[in-house]
Scaffold this motif. Structure first.
Motif, PDB file in Angstrom:
ATOM      1  N   ALA A 222       0.832  -1.204   0.000  1.00  0.00           N
ATOM      2  CA  ALA A 222       0.000   0.000   0.000  1.00  0.00           C
ATOM      3  C   ALA A 222       0.871   1.261   0.000  1.00  0.00           C
ATOM      4  CB  ALA A 222      -0.927   0.000   1.211  1.00  0.00           C
ATOM      5  N   ALA A 223       1.989   1.196   0.706  1.00  0.00           N
ATOM      6  CA  ALA A 223       2.893   2.355   0.759  1.00  0.00           C
ATOM      7  C   ALA A 223       3.453   2.688  -0.619  1.00  0.00           C
ATOM      8  CB  ALA A 223       4.033   2.074   1.740  1.00  0.00           C
ATOM      9  N   ARG A 224       3.829   1.657  -1.370  1.00  0.00           N
ATOM     10  CA  ARG A 224       4.381   1.894  -2.710  1.00  0.00           C
ATOM     11  C   ARG A 224       3.300   2.371  -3.675  1.00  0.00           C
ATOM     12  NH1 ARG A 224       8.463  -2.553  -4.895  1.00  0.00           N
ATOM     13  NH2 ARG A 224       8.673  -0.865  -6.419  1.00  0.00           N
ATOM     14  N   TRP A 225       2.094   1.846  -3.526  1.00  0.00           N
ATOM     15  CA  TRP A 225       1.002   2.336  -4.363  1.00  0.00           C
ATOM     16  C   TRP A 225       0.735   3.811  -4.061  1.00  0.00           C
ATOM     17  CZ3 TRP A 225      -0.630   0.525  -8.670  1.00  0.00           C
ATOM     18  CH2 TRP A 225      -0.748  -0.845  -8.920  1.00  0.00           C
ATOM     19  N   LYS A 226       0.743   4.151  -2.772  1.00  0.00           N
ATOM     20  CA  LYS A 226       0.467   5.532  -2.373  1.00  0.00           C
ATOM     21  C   LYS A 226       1.521   6.487  -2.928  1.00  0.00           C
ATOM     22  CE  LYS A 226      -1.156   8.142   1.632  1.00  0.00           C
ATOM     23  NZ  LYS A 226      -1.555   8.046   3.060  1.00  0.00           N
ATOM     24  N   ALA A 227       2.774   6.058  -2.884  1.00  0.00           N
ATOM     25  CA  ALA A 227       3.851   6.893  -3.428  1.00  0.00           C
ATOM     26  C   ALA A 227       3.701   7.060  -4.935  1.00  0.00           C
ATOM     27  CB  ALA A 227       5.204   6.261  -3.094  1.00  0.00           C
ATOM     28  N   ALA A 228       3.303   5.979  -5.607  1.00  0.00           N
ATOM     29  CA  ALA A 228       3.133   6.046  -7.065  1.00  0.00           C
ATOM     30  C   ALA A 228       2.001   7.001  -7.432  1.00  0.00           C
ATOM     31  CB  ALA A 228       2.850   4.651  -7.612  1.00  0.00           C
ATOM     32  N   LEU A 229       0.898   6.928  -6.701  1.00  0.00           N
ATOM     33  CA  LEU A 229      -0.229   7.825  -6.982  1.00  0.00           C
ATOM     34  C   LEU A 229       0.140   9.278  -6.707  1.00  0.00           C
ATOM     35  CD1 LEU A 229      -3.268   5.802  -5.509  1.00  0.00           C
ATOM     36  CD2 LEU A 229      -2.482   5.917  -7.884  1.00  0.00           C
ATOM     37  N   SER A 230       0.904   9.501  -5.640  1.00  0.00           N
ATOM     38  CA  SER A 230       1.337  10.867  -5.308  1.00  0.00           C
ATOM     39  C   SER A 230       2.236  11.445  -6.391  1.00  0.00           C
ATOM     40  CB  SER A 230       2.074  10.875  -3.968  1.00  0.00           C
ATOM     41  OG  SER A 230       1.215  10.480  -2.920  1.00  0.00           O
ATOM     42  N   ALA A 231       2.973  10.554  -7.062  1.00  0.00           N
ATOM     43  CA  ALA A 231       3.879  10.983  -8.137  1.00  0.00           C
ATOM     44  C   ALA A 231       3.168  11.057  -9.484  1.00  0.00           C
ATOM     45  CB  ALA A 231       5.062  10.021  -8.232  1.00  0.00           C
ATOM     46  N   GLY A 232       1.858  10.787  -9.483  1.00  0.00           N
ATOM     47  CA  GLY A 232       1.093  10.848 -10.732  1.00  0.00           C
ATOM     48  C   GLY A 232       1.177   9.596 -11.572  1.00  0.00           C
TER      49      GLY A 232
END
Length: 249
Positions: A222-232
């Motif tokens: 979930a942390a990596r998904w969240k970072a990816a979404l934050s980066a667009g």
């Protein structure tokens, strides 16, 4: 003597310009059985006719398409209408149950007809074909020994978050993979809700357009998904059929 109710798998979709996809996902024997039937109960008559056209290109239909009877069974069909759908089978006619996509009677209103068929002693024959749920479990890397399909989650933000946290807790305690789906145009909102509600270490898989040339399957925390979404860097899954899975760690 009653006829047989065949549970006929459909494709999971077809992209524009794609050649006939049946050879890769629907066995020839299943195509042959489908081609000889002239009565179908379907979630959607229009998509079933399109499916039968694909069948006809590989296995000529026993009757012209316009002479094949297709009765609809969907979420709006009343329980009182089911006996009429079953009547031709009780009279001796073989029939095919077809979902709009994938296998019938799984996350599909056709299950009600199958149950009634059993009550009347009608032989039910499931045929081999693609199930998006099983394909997603297979390809996710999550626990395939224990998993549960939960259908659609609530659309209300607060209720959805509460439901996700409950599924995550169960998943962590029982090491059980949790599966769910969403209306395709809400995919982004659901993934954002998952990354917000889940613990950072929870594994989330997003499986999109399974069996299609545009197929995409990705599992990460979930942390990596969240970072990816934050980066667009959102997955290319807008308005595309997607299965979501999570496993609490």
């Amino acid at each position: 003597m009653p006829g047989i109710l065949y549970l006929i798998p459909n494709t999971l979709g077809q992209e524009a310009g794609q050649s006939n996809p049946l050879a890769a996902i629907i066995p020839s024997e299943v195509q042959a059985i489908t081609a000889r039937l002239d009565y179908f109960v379907a979630e959607n008559a229009k998509t079933t006719r399109a499916f039968l056209k694909l069948i006809n290109a590989e296995q000529p239909l026993a009757k012209p398409l316009q002479e094949i009877s297709i009765a609809e069974l969907n979420v709006n069909t009343a329980a009182t209408a089911l006996p009429a759908l079953l009547a031709p089978i009780l009279a001796g006619k073989d029939a095919g149950l077809v979902s709009e996509a994938g296998v019938p009677a799984v996350a599909d209103p056709g299950a009600n007809l199958v149950r009634l068929a059993h009550e009347h002693g009608i032989q039910v024959r499931p045929l081999v074909g693609p199930s998006s749920l099983l394909l997603a479990v297979m390809s996710s890397g999550l626990n395939g020994q224990s998993f549960a399909f939960n259908g659609y989650l609530p659309t209300d933000t607060e209720q959805r978050s509460k439901r996700i946290k409950g599924l995550e807790l169960r998943s962590r305690q029982e090491q059980q993979t949790q599966l769910f789906i969403e209306t395709p145009y809400r995919n982004s909102a659901l993934l954002e809700a998952l990354t917000t509600a889940c613990q950072p270490t929870t594994l989330i898989c997003v499986a999109t357009d399974l069996t299609l040339p545009s197929e995409s399957i990705k599992t990460q925390t979930a942390a990596r998904w969240k970072a990816a979404l934050s980066a667009g860097n959102s997955p290319d899954f807008h308005k595309k059929p997607t299965v979501f899975l999570l496993l609490g760690q």
